[in-house]
Design a protein around this motif. Structure first.
Motif, PDB file in Angstrom:
ATOM      1  N   ALA A 255       0.854  -1.200   0.000  1.00 52.22           N
ATOM      2  CA  ALA A 255       0.000   0.000   0.000  1.00 52.22           C
ATOM      3  C   ALA A 255       0.881   1.238   0.000  1.00 52.22           C
ATOM      4  CB  ALA A 255      -0.937   0.006   1.209  1.00 52.22           C
ATOM      5  N   ASP A 257      -0.421   4.188   1.513  1.00 51.74           N
ATOM      6  CA  ASP A 257      -1.003   5.078   2.527  1.00 51.74           C
ATOM      7  C   ASP A 257      -0.581   4.583   3.911  1.00 51.74           C
ATOM      8  OD1 ASP A 257      -3.220   7.144   3.352  1.00 51.74           O
ATOM      9  OD2 ASP A 257      -3.608   5.323   4.531  1.00 51.74           O
ATOM     10  N   ILE A 260      -3.282   2.722   6.099  1.00 48.04           N
ATOM     11  CA  ILE A 260      -3.537   1.370   5.612  1.00 48.04           C
ATOM     12  C   ILE A 260      -2.354   0.461   5.924  1.00 48.04           C
ATOM     13  CG2 ILE A 260      -3.861  -0.031   3.534  1.00 48.04           C
ATOM     14  CD1 ILE A 260      -6.370   1.405   4.462  1.00 48.04           C
ATOM     15  N   VAL A 295      -5.378  -3.256  -3.311  1.00 51.40           N
ATOM     16  CA  VAL A 295      -6.365  -2.176  -3.321  1.00 51.40           C
ATOM     17  C   VAL A 295      -7.661  -2.680  -2.696  1.00 51.40           C
ATOM     18  CG1 VAL A 295      -5.364  -1.051  -5.334  1.00 51.40           C
ATOM     19  CG2 VAL A 295      -7.175  -2.733  -5.652  1.00 51.40           C
ATOM     20  N   THR A 299     -11.428  -0.442   5.119  1.00 52.57           N
ATOM     21  CA  THR A 299     -11.401   0.983   5.554  1.00 52.57           C
ATOM     22  C   THR A 299     -10.722   1.893   4.542  1.00 52.57           C
ATOM     23  OG1 THR A 299      -9.297   1.079   6.816  1.00 52.57           O
ATOM     24  CG2 THR A 299     -11.265   0.199   7.970  1.00 52.57           C
ATOM     25  N   GLU A 300     -10.242   1.378   3.404  1.00 52.81           N
ATOM     26  CA  GLU A 300      -9.563   2.233   2.433  1.00 52.81           C
ATOM     27  C   GLU A 300     -10.537   3.252   1.840  1.00 52.81           C
ATOM     28  OE1 GLU A 300      -6.480   1.151  -0.971  1.00 52.81           O
ATOM     29  OE2 GLU A 300      -8.558   1.000  -1.701  1.00 52.81           O
ATOM     30  N   THR A 301     -10.251   4.531   2.023  1.00 55.10           N
ATOM     31  CA  THR A 301     -11.047   5.604   1.422  1.00 55.10           C
ATOM     32  C   THR A 301     -10.464   5.951   0.054  1.00 55.10           C
ATOM     33  OG1 THR A 301      -9.672   7.351   2.375  1.00 55.10           O
ATOM     34  CG2 THR A 301     -11.538   6.539   3.716  1.00 55.10           C
ATOM     35  N   MET A 304      -7.103   7.558   0.553  1.00 53.69           N
ATOM     36  CA  MET A 304      -6.066   6.567   0.854  1.00 53.69           C
ATOM     37  C   MET A 304      -5.636   5.845  -0.418  1.00 53.69           C
ATOM     38  SD  MET A 304      -7.666   4.900   4.310  1.00 53.69           S
ATOM     39  CE  MET A 304      -7.617   5.731   5.898  1.00 53.69           C
ATOM     40  N   PHE A 305      -6.590   5.466  -1.241  1.00 55.54           N
ATOM     41  CA  PHE A 305      -6.262   4.811  -2.500  1.00 55.54           C
ATOM     42  C   PHE A 305      -5.425   5.722  -3.380  1.00 55.54           C
ATOM     43  CE2 PHE A 305      -7.356   4.548  -7.028  1.00 55.54           C
ATOM     44  CZ  PHE A 305      -6.678   3.373  -7.333  1.00 55.54           C
ATOM     45  N   SER A 308      -1.860   5.390  -2.756  1.00 56.50           N
ATOM     46  CA  SER A 308      -1.282   4.190  -3.394  1.00 56.50           C
ATOM     47  C   SER A 308      -1.089   4.413  -4.888  1.00 56.50           C
ATOM     48  CB  SER A 308      -2.184   2.968  -3.162  1.00 56.50           C
ATOM     49  OG  SER A 308      -2.090   2.503  -1.836  1.00 56.50           O
ATOM     50  N   ARG A 347     -10.806   0.433  -8.528  1.00 59.94           N
ATOM     51  CA  ARG A 347      -9.502   0.946  -8.096  1.00 59.94           C
ATOM     52  C   ARG A 347      -8.369   0.094  -8.655  1.00 59.94           C
ATOM     53  NH1 ARG A 347     -11.162   2.296  -1.756  1.00 59.94           N
ATOM     54  NH2 ARG A 347     -12.393   4.165  -2.251  1.00 59.94           N
TER      55      ARG A 347
END
Length: 420
Positions: A255, A257, A260, A295, A299-301, A304-305, A308, A347
């Protein structure tokens, strides 16, 4: 029925190395009326693919016994034992035990032969004399993993980390180079943890140094996926300063972020990963860098993506392996708030597109250069930086080192002309 054991291998390079051990053990034991499926458990899709391969194998060879092994068989043996196509399920330790293959050859049919992988304390030394062609050969230096990333089921399929001794690794590399293999690939589950359980706790850099110093016939030494947080000083110097080490690193990044990464229980930050990539490239500008990135982790917003997504450019990654998050039963991440599948899929597409753009831009910079490529079977060769190249000309044999002028990029690969 197949005249000798037919082996279907899924998953990682370690599975490929272990397949060669099983090929020899099963043949020598007389267990030749079998189809062996060496499974992977890293994602739900990998398990689904294994079940599909098993069904296809039974349709193709209806009279053969289907023996299932590998990480998926180790973690959920009952799933495969319940399949009508399956005769026997054996664990990751059992598949490398000559006694198991002798018992199978003698007709013993206990359907499940899977012991507690956490009881494994050493990596058995199995010496392989060669692989299918003379291009690339794998040397297992380590097995298992002591880390417990929240998304990963593999420690429960492989056990805790255990290292092969230096002498065995050097002997294996000598055998393979004497057999004509030009490239040696060091493989394992977590190869940068090699040595932690050995006397004196040597680091991977020392092993790489011993191999290069003791086996002068190694033309190219390649490292499989490594954890950037565990690169020691000697390893860094060998990677960046020794031309026999392939100018290619594949990082277990996962990742871009920091939150994450923390929830994954990774041991590096975004900033540390970018700094490592920059430091390596500053010392060895021709190096190519790859990474695994997940990906849709719980909880990945979107923000946050995006971090990455951005790290592909900021770290200068050319070979990006993208995995939509797959919840594995028994892992902490499976109990976290999940990202909808359609969002994770979208994503993944965006990240793959970014990786493809970076790869093609990198390949374009190789046009006009002259490199040593190693011919592989199937008509493809590969440069030290892992770029695939189709070399024009006839009479090239697998394992041959080809001095190649790169003339064009062709999709996600290169075209080269053999120089005499």
């Amino acid at each position: 029925m197949p005249e000798s054991p037919e082996i279907i291998t899924l998953g990682c390079r370690l599975n490929l190395a272990e397949t060669e051990v099983m090929r020899r053990l099963s043949y020598e034991s007389g267990c030749r009326d079998a189809v062996i499926v060496n499974t992977c458990a890293v994602t739900n899709e990998a398990v689904r693919s294994a079940r599909q391969k098993i069904r296809r194998a039974k349709r193709r060879w209806p009279g053969a016994r289907v023996i299932v092994t590998g990480c998926a068989a180790q973690t959920t043996p009952e799933t495969f034992a319940a399949m009508p196509e399956v005769s026997v399920v054996i664990g990751n330790q059992e598949k490398l035990d000559p006694r198991q293959w002798r018992a199978l050859a003698q007709g013993e049919n206990d359907i499940v032969r899977v012991n507690d992988i956490m009881s494994a304390r050493e990596t058995a030394g199995h010496l392989i004399d060669g692989y299918g062609d003379r291009a690339r050969a794998f040397v297992q230096i380590q097995n298992g993993c002591d880390h417990r990333c929240t998304f990963c089921i593999i420690p429960y399929g492989r056990g805790n980390s255990r290292s092969a001794p230096v002498e065995m690794i050097v002997e294996q590399a000598k055998r393979l180079t004497q057999a004509g293999h030009r490239e040696i690939v060091l493989t394992g589950v977590d190869i940068t943890s090699w040595g932690a359980d050995l006397d004196g706790e040597p680091r991977l850099g020392r092993l790489v140094g011993r191999l290069l110093d003791c086996v002068p016939d190694i033309f190219r030494l390649r490292l499989s996926s490594i954890d950037g947080a565990e690169i020691d000083d000697e390893l860094f110097e060998r990677i960046t300063g020794d031309e026999r080490v392939a100018p290619h690193l594949h990082l277990s990044l996962q990742a871009g972020d920091n939150m994450i990464l923390k929830r994954m229980k990774r041991r590096h930050t975004r900033e540390q990963a970018i700094t490592l990539c920059c430091d390596v490239r500053n010392r060895r500008p021709e190096i190519a860098l790859g990474a695994d990135i997940i990906v849709g982790f719980p909880t990945e917003t979107e923000a946050m993506f995006e971090r990455s997504l951005d790290i592909v450019g900021e770290a200068g990654l050319q070979f990006v392996h993208v995995f939509p998050f797959s919840p594995r039963k028994g892992t902490p991440a499976a109990r976290m708030p999940q990202v909808p599948g359609n969002i994770a899929k979208e994503r993944a597409r965006r990240l793959r597109d970014a990786g493809a753009r970076n790869l093609r831009a990198f390949l374009d910079t190789q046009v006009g250069g002259v490199f040593n490529a190693i011919q592989e079977s199937g008509g493809r060769a590969r440069l030290g930086n892992y770029a695939p190249v189709r070399v024009t000309g006839e009479g090239v044999q697998p394992g041959e080192i080809i001095k190649t002028l790169i003339t064009a990029r062709e999709g996600d690969g290169l075209v080269g002309e053999r120089l005499l």
